[in-house]
Structure formats: C-alpha cells, structure tokens
Design a protein around this motif. Sequence first.
Motif, PDB file in Angstrom:
ATOM      1  N   ILE A 297      77.327 -24.006  85.193  1.00  0.00           N
ATOM      2  CA  ILE A 297      76.354 -22.978  85.558  1.00  0.00           C
ATOM      3  C   ILE A 297      76.482 -21.833  84.564  1.00  0.00           C
ATOM      4  O   ILE A 297      77.566 -21.253  84.416  1.00  0.00           O
ATOM      5  N   LEU A 298      75.396 -21.518  83.878  1.00  0.00           N
ATOM      6  CA  LEU A 298      75.348 -20.315  83.048  1.00  0.00           C
ATOM      7  C   LEU A 298      74.856 -19.181  83.936  1.00  0.00           C
ATOM      8  O   LEU A 298      73.710 -19.202  84.394  1.00  0.00           O
ATOM      9  N   PRO A 299      75.699 -18.189  84.214  1.00  0.00           N
ATOM     10  CA  PRO A 299      75.334 -17.151  85.185  1.00  0.00           C
ATOM     11  C   PRO A 299      74.437 -16.083  84.575  1.00  0.00           C
ATOM     12  O   PRO A 299      74.117 -16.104  83.384  1.00  0.00           O
ATOM     13  N   GLY A 300      74.059 -15.129  85.406  1.00  0.00           N
ATOM     14  CA  GLY A 300      73.292 -13.999  84.930  1.00  0.00           C
ATOM     15  C   GLY A 300      74.105 -13.110  84.013  1.00  0.00           C
ATOM     16  O   GLY A 300      75.342 -13.135  84.010  1.00  0.00           O
ATOM     17  N   SER A 301      73.414 -12.317  83.229  1.00  0.00           N
ATOM     18  CA  SER A 301      74.065 -11.435  82.262  1.00  0.00           C
ATOM     19  C   SER A 301      73.276 -10.147  82.153  1.00  0.00           C
ATOM     20  O   SER A 301      72.045 -10.154  82.211  1.00  0.00           O
ATOM     21  N   LYS A 302      73.994  -9.029  81.955  1.00  0.00           N
ATOM     22  CA  LYS A 302      73.322  -7.751  81.715  1.00  0.00           C
ATOM     23  C   LYS A 302      73.068  -7.526  80.236  1.00  0.00           C
ATOM     24  O   LYS A 302      72.389  -6.578  79.863  1.00  0.00           O
ATOM     25  N   SER A 303      73.603  -8.396  79.388  1.00  0.00           N
ATOM     26  CA  SER A 303      73.373  -8.293  77.955  1.00  0.00           C
ATOM     27  C   SER A 303      73.278  -9.715  77.409  1.00  0.00           C
ATOM     28  O   SER A 303      74.231 -10.261  76.863  1.00  0.00           O
ATOM     29  N   THR A 304      72.096 -10.304  77.585  1.00  0.00           N
ATOM     30  CA  THR A 304      71.927 -11.736  77.369  1.00  0.00           C
ATOM     31  C   THR A 304      72.218 -12.140  75.930  1.00  0.00           C
ATOM     32  O   THR A 304      72.945 -13.111  75.684  1.00  0.00           O
ATOM     33  N   ALA A 305      71.646 -11.422  74.961  1.00  0.00           N
ATOM     34  CA  ALA A 305      71.847 -11.797  73.558  1.00  0.00           C
ATOM     35  C   ALA A 305      73.313 -11.680  73.156  1.00  0.00           C
ATOM     36  O   ALA A 305      73.857 -12.542  72.457  1.00  0.00           O
ATOM     37  N   ALA A 306      73.983 -10.611  73.613  1.00  0.00           N
ATOM     38  CA  ALA A 306      75.391 -10.430  73.272  1.00  0.00           C
ATOM     39  C   ALA A 306      76.254 -11.504  73.917  1.00  0.00           C
ATOM     40  O   ALA A 306      77.192 -12.028  73.297  1.00  0.00           O
ATOM     41  N   ASP A 307      75.950 -11.864  75.160  1.00  0.00           N
ATOM     42  CA  ASP A 307      76.741 -12.909  75.824  1.00  0.00           C
ATOM     43  C   ASP A 307      76.451 -14.281  75.217  1.00  0.00           C
ATOM     44  O   ASP A 307      77.334 -15.153  75.189  1.00  0.00           O
ATOM     45  N   LEU A 308      75.233 -14.491  74.740  1.00  0.00           N
ATOM     46  CA  LEU A 308      74.921 -15.729  74.030  1.00  0.00           C
ATOM     47  C   LEU A 308      75.725 -15.815  72.727  1.00  0.00           C
ATOM     48  O   LEU A 308      76.260 -16.878  72.378  1.00  0.00           O
ATOM     49  N   ALA A 309      75.842 -14.692  72.035  1.00  0.00           N
ATOM     50  CA  ALA A 309      76.672 -14.661  70.824  1.00  0.00           C
ATOM     51  C   ALA A 309      78.126 -14.959  71.163  1.00  0.00           C
ATOM     52  O   ALA A 309      78.831 -15.653  70.402  1.00  0.00           O
ATOM     53  N   TRP A 310      78.600 -14.471  72.317  1.00  0.00           N
ATOM     54  CA  TRP A 310      79.976 -14.757  72.760  1.00  0.00           C
ATOM     55  C   TRP A 310      80.152 -16.247  73.028  1.00  0.00           C
ATOM     56  O   TRP A 310      81.177 -16.840  72.668  1.00  0.00           O
ATOM     57  N   LEU A 311      79.161 -16.875  73.660  1.00  0.00           N
ATOM     58  CA  LEU A 311      79.231 -18.312  73.898  1.00  0.00           C
ATOM     59  C   LEU A 311      79.397 -19.076  72.588  1.00  0.00           C
ATOM     60  O   LEU A 311      80.173 -20.028  72.495  1.00  0.00           O
ATOM     61  N   ARG A 312      78.663 -18.642  71.572  1.00  0.00           N
ATOM     62  CA  ARG A 312      78.754 -19.315  70.274  1.00  0.00           C
ATOM     63  C   ARG A 312      80.110 -19.037  69.613  1.00  0.00           C
ATOM     64  O   ARG A 312      80.731 -19.942  69.041  1.00  0.00           O
ATOM     65  N   ALA A 313      80.569 -17.810  69.690  1.00  0.00           N
ATOM     66  CA  ALA A 313      81.827 -17.447  69.036  1.00  0.00           C
ATOM     67  C   ALA A 313      83.010 -18.172  69.654  1.00  0.00           C
ATOM     68  O   ALA A 313      83.976 -18.510  68.955  1.00  0.00           O
ATOM     69  N   THR A 314      82.968 -18.431  70.954  1.00  0.00           N
ATOM     70  CA  THR A 314      84.077 -19.109  71.618  1.00  0.00           C
ATOM     71  C   THR A 314      84.012 -20.628  71.482  1.00  0.00           C
ATOM     72  O   THR A 314      84.978 -21.324  71.802  1.00  0.00           O
ATOM     73  N   GLY A 315      82.866 -21.144  71.033  1.00  0.00           N
ATOM     74  CA  GLY A 315      82.683 -22.587  70.973  1.00  0.00           C
ATOM     75  C   GLY A 315      82.125 -23.185  72.242  1.00  0.00           C
ATOM     76  O   GLY A 315      81.851 -24.393  72.309  1.00  0.00           O
ATOM     77  N   LEU A 316      81.939 -22.360  73.280  1.00  0.00           N
ATOM     78  CA  LEU A 316      81.415 -22.873  74.543  1.00  0.00           C
ATOM     79  C   LEU A 316      79.970 -23.334  74.411  1.00  0.00           C
ATOM     80  O   LEU A 316      79.551 -24.282  75.093  1.00  0.00           O
ATOM     81  N   ALA A 317      79.197 -22.684  73.550  1.00  0.00           N
ATOM     82  CA  ALA A 317      77.793 -23.063  73.390  1.00  0.00           C
ATOM     83  C   ALA A 317      77.681 -24.524  72.967  1.00  0.00           C
ATOM     84  O   ALA A 317      76.926 -25.309  73.560  1.00  0.00           O
ATOM     85  N   GLY A 318      78.434 -24.897  71.930  1.00  0.00           N
ATOM     86  CA  GLY A 318      78.398 -26.275  71.469  1.00  0.00           C
ATOM     87  C   GLY A 318      78.938 -27.248  72.496  1.00  0.00           C
ATOM     88  O   GLY A 318      78.401 -28.349  72.694  1.00  0.00           O
TER      89      GLY A 318
END
Length: 477
Positions: A297-318
């Motif tokens: 589950i990808l939850p809600g975010s108050k800073s969507t673009a920044a949290d999306l960048a975090w997903l990519r930086a951690t490798g979770l996005a892939g």
Amino acid sequence: MTARALMVQGCTSNAGKSYLSAALCRILSNEGLRVAPFKAQNMSNNAGVTPPHSRTPGLEMGRAQLVQAAAARAVPDVRMNPVLLKPEADARSQVVLLGRAHPELTELPWRERKAQLWPHVQRSLHSLLDKYDVVVIEGAGSPAEVNLRESDIVNMRVAREAQAAVLLAADIDRGGAFAHLLGTWHCLLPAECALLRGFVLNRFRGDASLLAPAPQWLEAQTGVPTVGVVPWLDLPLPEEDGVALERAAGGPPPADAGFVAIPRLPRISNLDEFAPLGELARPVSAPAELTGARAVILPGSKSTAADLAWLRATGLAGAITRLAGQGVPVLGICGGLQMLGTAISDPHGVEGGGEEVPGLGLLDLHTTFAREKSTRLSDLHDPETGLQLRGYEIHHGQTVAGPGVHMLAPGQLWRQGNVRGTYLHGLLENPAYLERFLGWAGLPLPPALDTLDSRLDAIAGQVQSALDWPRIRGWLE
C-alpha cells in the motif's frame, strides 16, 4: 476557583495528551454534561472531514479532535481545531484555518502568524465555552518551550484565555517523569503556575505503590498534587502523527508469514486508516524489507513529489514496480495513487515546486495539483467488487485517466491489472473491502477491532479509576 475548561498539557510531545483528552471527554459526557474538545493549533498530517450534519460540513480538521468529538458525543466542528498545520517539509507547513487551506498564511514566517491566527483561536474557544458546559482543551508539545512563549497560541496562552484547570501529563514509561514535571513547572510564569492544578503520570507499568515518596516530594517542591497514575492501556485510538507506524511490530517477519508492506514515507499522512490491518501492516524503508510482502500500500503524503523522490532514492520504487509485475496487489491511496501514475504536475507550486515529475507508471493516470483543495465525505459504488464504499477525500490533485486504466468510479477509483488507486481515505475501514483486498493478497482477516465507541468507553472507565476524579470534578463545580 472553579473552571469551565479542563486542559491537558504535556511535558513532551507524545505524552498521551490526545488520549487523556479523549478519555476526559467521554467521562464528562457520561455524567450528562455537554462537552466539546478543543485544540487551538494541531500539527499533524492525520486529518479528516467534518460530516454533512456539522455546523461546518465538508471541512478539514485534525483526526485527534474528530476522535475527541466522538468521545464527547458532539458533532465535529472546525472550531474545535481552528488551526491545523500540515508539515510539507522540515521548515514548511501548510496552514489550514477553520477547515480551509490558507496559502497566504502558509507563506508567512512562523512567528509572524500569531497576530493573524490568535483572533480566530479566541473566537472559536469562546464560542465553544458559550455553547457547552465544559470544554476539554488539549495543548501541544510542551509549555516549557520558553523560546516559543511569545508566539504561543496553543498552551498557556489558551489556558489563561479560558481560565482552565490544567493537568500536566508526563510519559513515565520514558523515564525521568518527575524531572520532566518539576522542570516544566519551573519554566512557567507565576500566573501560569496558578492554573496548574495537578500532575498526571501516564503510561505506568507496574506497582504504583512503589512510586512513593516521589509524588509527595514533587508536591512539596511545587505545591501541585499528583492526581493520577494512569496505566499503560492497550486500547488503540487513531494516532495524531507518525508514532503509530514507528511502533509497528519490530523486526522482519518470517519470509513465509505474509504481510502488507507500507512504505514509511517521510511525509506520510492519514496512517490511522491502516489500523484495520492490525499486525499484517508492516512499515518498510528499504527493498530488503519487502521480502515476504503479499501486498503493498502506497499511503497518502503531504509532499507527494518529495516522497516519490524518496521512494526512488531508497530503491523502493523499483522494488515495488517489480512486485507489481509479479502480480502482487498494489494499492495507492491519495498521494500514493498520484505516485503510481505516469506524471505529477504542480503548475501553481502547491508543494513548493512547479515542475512536472514522472510517476511510477503503474497506472495510466496524470495528476495536476490545483490551487483549491478538495475536502469531502464520499460514497461510491465499486463495480469490481459490487460494494458500496464510504470514506473521505483531502487532496489538491486533479487526476485524468488515460486509455490504459479502468476507471471504476469517476475521479475516485481506478484499476490496471493488479494495481489499484483511490482518493478515498478510509477505504480499508469498509470491512467488506478489507476482506476482498486481503483475499487478493492471500492473507487472512486480522481480528476485528472493537468499535471506536466501545474503545472510548473502556478507556474512559480505566482512566477515571486511575485519577483522583472527585478532586478533578470539583474543579468544574
């Protein structure tokens, strides 16, 4: 001196103020009093929407005050939480004033907001005092933060405005509770000390008789009695901040146990909606922690673009994209839905930037942030499951579907294979949909939570028995 307001302040953040305030609301309501909760300024990304029968329908307020209104058996009203700060970055919070996002106040420096916010706090507080028998007020953080005294609109300034009887709570489970209480008392002005009627030791485990002679020593130092030793209560209420997720089951589960992975986004919002998952919910911060996940589950975010960048930086996005490709169910809620799309545009700088960023591409959706925020309670029909669903929406995003995605409910619910997205917060609080979602993941239903109302009754009973209630009640006579 009598009072018509009872206030709970804390030595620290997360001292249990929201919990104790909810308990006091239910205790006083059980005595037949008309009770309203109040928190002048709440900093939280856990929010909800006032119901249609409210004096202020369809507006945003803090989750804690919605729960306290339920405890008080009062209709939620944004006057109960006139100022809501929703953190978007380390040094930026969106200001929600009386239920509506306020861009101009959001841009003001922290200390310059007081002059504009305090009149709204005053009016809201006095209108509740005029309507109700008792107002139960919750403070924020700690009144010992003397650097914030001049800009205070939530702690002792409110107590003085309401001439409230103040309880000061310390989380004794952390240790150092008597030092916290004494130190906080020393930081108060004489007029503030006069309002401080009692200390409460919260979240105590063990034999309370072993605390002696510390409470007596503390009263000799301050003149303030300890009026309660509240035990650790394993009765959950919707949380106000990210602490609930941090307290999720510790350590990785066995690889074959199965769980629902929820990325621990830096600006996660409305995480209380995952309470129905129980121990199946597992916060994750790295790809290795997804081992054994049966759903994401990808939850809600108050800073969507920044949290999306975090997903990519951690490798979770892939890693999430690979799981989706393997058929693992993926659900995005609000900001999570937006991340699953093809792109996110922010032409008005709602999140502070104006650029378009690519999404994960798992749903053929494009989201554009509008200046105005949508806040409403929603009912929708899901043709995939045949269920009628209820929840609430809080979002700036306006999402347009492409040909690759199946729109289940216009503007609210989409599916593309095993990936689903929705703007409906509270989706999993619909028991039938929770069962379907876990069925897709091959997971069993967790034990059902007792109803919120029954939990509030149980909490009130245990807290009341742990307090010197006749003394506290006497302050309101």
